[in-house]
Write a protein that holds these residues in place. Sequence first.
Motif, mmCIF file in Angstrom:
data_model
loop_
_atom_site.group_PDB
_atom_site.id
_atom_site.type_symbol
_atom_site.label_atom_id
_atom_site.label_comp_id
_atom_site.label_asym_id
_atom_site.label_seq_id
_atom_site.Cartn_x
_atom_site.Cartn_y
_atom_site.Cartn_z
ATOM 1 N N THR A 35 0.850 -1.183 0.000
ATOM 2 C CA THR A 35 0.000 0.000 0.000
ATOM 3 C C THR A 35 0.887 1.234 0.000
ATOM 4 O O THR A 35 1.792 1.349 0.838
ATOM 5 C CB THR A 35 -0.912 0.043 1.241
ATOM 6 O OG1 THR A 35 -1.693 -1.150 1.298
ATOM 7 C CG2 THR A 35 -1.836 1.245 1.195
ATOM 8 N N VAL A 36 0.655 2.144 -0.949
ATOM 9 C CA VAL A 36 1.385 3.409 -1.027
ATOM 10 C C VAL A 36 0.371 4.536 -0.876
ATOM 11 O O VAL A 36 -0.660 4.539 -1.555
ATOM 12 C CB VAL A 36 2.150 3.542 -2.355
ATOM 13 C CG1 VAL A 36 2.913 4.864 -2.407
ATOM 14 C CG2 VAL A 36 3.099 2.367 -2.544
ATOM 15 N N GLN A 37 0.694 5.499 -0.011
ATOM 16 C CA GLN A 37 -0.297 6.519 0.327
ATOM 17 C C GLN A 37 0.366 7.875 0.523
ATOM 18 O O GLN A 37 1.491 7.974 0.999
ATOM 19 C CB GLN A 37 -1.028 6.123 1.619
ATOM 20 C CG GLN A 37 -2.134 7.070 2.033
ATOM 21 C CD GLN A 37 -2.907 6.560 3.233
ATOM 22 O OE1 GLN A 37 -2.506 5.581 3.864
ATOM 23 N NE2 GLN A 37 -4.010 7.210 3.555
ATOM 24 N N THR A 38 -0.321 8.918 0.120
ATOM 25 C CA THR A 38 0.012 10.278 0.553
ATOM 26 C C THR A 38 -1.192 10.820 1.309
ATOM 27 O O THR A 38 -2.336 10.662 0.875
ATOM 28 C CB THR A 38 0.328 11.211 -0.629
ATOM 29 O OG1 THR A 38 -0.746 11.173 -1.572
ATOM 30 C CG2 THR A 38 1.617 10.816 -1.311
ATOM 31 N N LEU A 44 4.458 10.870 2.232
ATOM 32 C CA LEU A 44 4.428 9.687 1.380
ATOM 33 C C LEU A 44 4.856 8.478 2.214
ATOM 34 O O LEU A 44 5.946 8.466 2.791
ATOM 35 C CB LEU A 44 5.381 9.868 0.197
ATOM 36 C CG LEU A 44 5.533 8.689 -0.774
ATOM 37 C CD1 LEU A 44 4.227 8.374 -1.482
ATOM 38 C CD2 LEU A 44 6.634 8.994 -1.796
ATOM 39 N N THR A 45 4.000 7.469 2.283
ATOM 40 C CA THR A 45 4.293 6.280 3.076
ATOM 41 C C THR A 45 4.014 5.028 2.258
ATOM 42 O O THR A 45 3.271 5.042 1.268
ATOM 43 C CB THR A 45 3.455 6.226 4.362
ATOM 44 O OG1 THR A 45 2.063 6.149 4.011
ATOM 45 C CG2 THR A 45 3.693 7.445 5.233
ATOM 46 N N TYR A 46 4.620 3.928 2.704
ATOM 47 C CA TYR A 46 4.324 2.613 2.142
ATOM 48 C C TYR A 46 4.086 1.654 3.302
ATOM 49 O O TYR A 46 4.550 1.872 4.428
ATOM 50 C CB TYR A 46 5.472 2.109 1.255
ATOM 51 C CG TYR A 46 6.666 1.624 2.041
ATOM 52 C CD1 TYR A 46 6.901 0.259 2.245
ATOM 53 C CD2 TYR A 46 7.562 2.526 2.615
ATOM 54 C CE1 TYR A 46 7.977 -0.175 2.989
ATOM 55 C CE2 TYR A 46 8.650 2.096 3.359
ATOM 56 C CZ TYR A 46 8.851 0.748 3.546
ATOM 57 O OH TYR A 46 9.913 0.314 4.287
ATOM 58 N N PHE A 124 8.354 0.692 -7.036
ATOM 59 C CA PHE A 124 8.159 -0.483 -6.181
ATOM 60 C C PHE A 124 8.003 -1.724 -7.054
ATOM 61 O O PHE A 124 7.302 -1.685 -8.074
ATOM 62 C CB PHE A 124 6.896 -0.341 -5.331
ATOM 63 C CG PHE A 124 6.875 0.845 -4.410
ATOM 64 C CD1 PHE A 124 7.336 0.739 -3.105
ATOM 65 C CD2 PHE A 124 6.381 2.072 -4.843
ATOM 66 C CE1 PHE A 124 7.303 1.826 -2.253
ATOM 67 C CE2 PHE A 124 6.345 3.163 -4.000
ATOM 68 C CZ PHE A 124 6.805 3.042 -2.695
#
Length: 694
Positions: A35-38, A44-46, A124
Motif C-alpha cells: 500500500t502506497v499513500q500520501t 508519502l508512506t508505504y 516499487f
Amino acid sequence: MKGIFLTALFCLGAFAVQAQSLHYASSPDKRIRLTVQTDAAGELTYALTFQNQAVIAPSSLGFVFSRPAVTLNRFAVVSVDSAKADETWKPVWGEVAQIRNQYTELAVRVADKAGSNVQMVVRFRVFNDGLGFRYEFPEQPHLKHFVVADENTQFRLTADHTTFWIPGDYDTNEYLYNTTKFSEIDPLPAAAKEKDIALQSLIGPDAVQSPLLMKTTNGLYISIFEAALLNYPVMHLRLDKARLTFRSQLVPDAVGNKAYLQTPAKTPWRTVLVSNKATDLLASKLILNLNEPSRIADPSWIKPQKFVGMWWEMHVGKADWPLASGKHGANTTNVKRYIDFAAQYGFDGVLVEGWNVGWEDWFGNWKEDVFDFVTPYPDYDIDALTAYAKQKGVRLIMHHETSGAVTNYERRMDDAYRYMVSKNINTVKTGYVGRIIPRGEHHDGQWMNKHYERVAEKAAQYKLMVASHESSRPTGLHRTYPNWLASEAARGSEFNNAPTLGINPEHTTILPFTRLLGGPMDFTPGLFRLRLNQFDSTRRQRVQTTLAKQLALFVTIYSPLQMAADLPENYLKYMDAFQFIRDVPVDWDDTQYIAAEPGDYVAVARRGKGSDDWFLGAITDENARVLPIPLTFLNTGDTYKATIYRDADNAGWDTNPEAYKIDKQRVTRKSVLNLKLTKGGGCAIRFKKVKSEK
C-alpha cells in the motif's frame, strides 16, 4: 529469455492525483500486498502485508539535500504507473541453472510541495518473496547536480521482533551476530567485546547493519537489506525503539556528505524479504533479480574454482608475510609444494599471500606507496613458479593487499593486471585492511563502492576474476559483474585464530540468512586441525567446530571460489574425509534448502553443474540435535549411493572435534536420513547415482 511481458495498466500522465491518494500492488501469487499513500499534508508512506499479516507498518519516504538545500518530505502525486513482468534468465554461474523474475510494479511520480519543483519517482516491485523499491531522479529543469545529506527511508515494525544484528560500523562487517529483541539491541557494548577487529568506526548506540533479519512471534521471517549498490553509500539502519522503527543511515564521506549525484540518477533498491518458511527466505533470488544483467558480453572465460593457499600458515604461526620476519612463507620452494598438492588432488589454483615487496611497512601507517603489485620478493621466483604451475595444470592466484591505499592501487591497476596476464594468472584476491586513503573515506562509502565497481570493470577488460576482502558486503552485483566471484565482507574463517572470541558455533547458521543473501562469501572453510597450537604451543585458540562441520560448510556457505583453507600436511592425516572436499563442486544446477532456523541449524542439498550427483551439508549451533532429512530432491526411480561424513558419536567441538565417521548406504527419494549432529557439529553427504529404473 522466455515468457517476458510488460503491460502498462494505467498512467495519469501530467495530471496531478488528488492530495490524498491510495495505491495498491500485490505479488503475483497475491500473498504480499503493498500500500502506497500520501495524506492531506503530503507525507508519502508505504506499508506491506503478508497473507493479511502486517509486516511493515506505514513508513515514511523522503530525502534531504545539502546542495541544493532541499528537504523532500511532503509531496503531491503527479502520476502513477503500473506494470507486470515475468521472465526467466540464466546466471553465468550460481546456485541454480535458471532464475525466474516475476513481479508487479508500481511507479509513483511525486513533486515536492515545498516549492523546489523537484520531482522523483519511487519505483516499487512486489515479488512472491518480498518487496524492492528505489528512488529515481529523472532529468528535470530544477535538478541537475545534487548532494545527498540524508535519505529518510523508514521501516516501521509491527511488534518487538526477535532480531539478528551486528553493530553499525562504517568500516567493517566482521562482527559476531547478536540475537535479541528489537528493544534490547545495544550495539556499543556488543562492539566493545570485539577485541580482534583491526579497524572499527562505530556509528553510535542506536545503529546496526543491514542485512538485518527478524523473526516475529507468529513465525514470519523478515529481512531488511538492499540490492544493486552502485554509485551510492551502504545503507545501515538507525533504530527508534519508542516508535519500533528503523531508518536508513547512509555512510558519509570525509566532509559529512552521503552521495554526489547527477540526474538522471537512481538509488540502490531497498528490500524487504518476507516468508513464513525459513527455507524459502534462504532460497530467495529477489536480490539478484533487482540487479542489472551482465555487462560482460562474452563471459565464457569466467570459471568457478576450488583452490588451496599459502595463507593459513601465517595465521597459525608457521610462516609470515614479510621477508624480514625470517620465516617468509611465499618462497619458491614452499609454493612449489602447494602447487604439487593442488595438482595431485585436483585443485584449480594456489593462492599466495606475501609474495610481493612491501609487507614490512604495510599496516597502520596510512601510507600511500607501500605496494606496486609487480615486484616479487627475491626468494619468490614468479616466472619459475608460473611455468611450473602451468606444467602441472594449476594456476597461481594473485593477492593484491592495498593496505587501504586505494588511490595508489587505482594508479597501478593497469600495470598490475597486465603483469598478471603475462604470468598466466587470471584471478586476484584484493584486500583493503586499515583506514582508507584518501583520508576520511570509509570502506562502505560512495567513493569506495565506486572503486569496487571500477576494479570489477577493469579486471573484466583483462579477463580477470576478483575476490574482494574488506569490501562492503555484496548486494547481488555478481549478476552484473559475474567476474566478481566472491567477497569476504563478514566474519570469515580467519577469525578462528582470533584470541578473544573467534567464531562461535551459531555464526555459520546465521550467515545464510544475512550476509549470504547478497552474494557468495570467501569464508575459507576446511580446517582439519582444530587446536591451533601446531607451531606455537602458547596458542590456546580452539576452532569452535567439528571436522565434519568444516566439510558441510562447503555446501552451506555458497561460493564459486572455494578455498580449502588448511595446510596440506593436515589434510594428509585425514585423506578419507578430505575426499569430500575433492569431490564437492563449486557450481550448481539446482539447490534445495531442506531445513533451517536462524541461529540453530541449516541443511541444504545441491546438484552439481551438468551432473546427476547431489551434495548435502547440514550444520548446527552449540546444541546437539537430530535433523530428519527427507530425500525428495533425488530423482524419481533412481538409486544413489550416499557417502555420509558425520560426527562420531563421541565428537564435540570442545571435547573431540576431529572425530568423524564415514557411512555408506543405498537411498532413493523415498528415504529419510536422521542426521545426528553433535554440538558445534555437522554432516556432509555425497549422493552418487548408481542405478536408474527408468
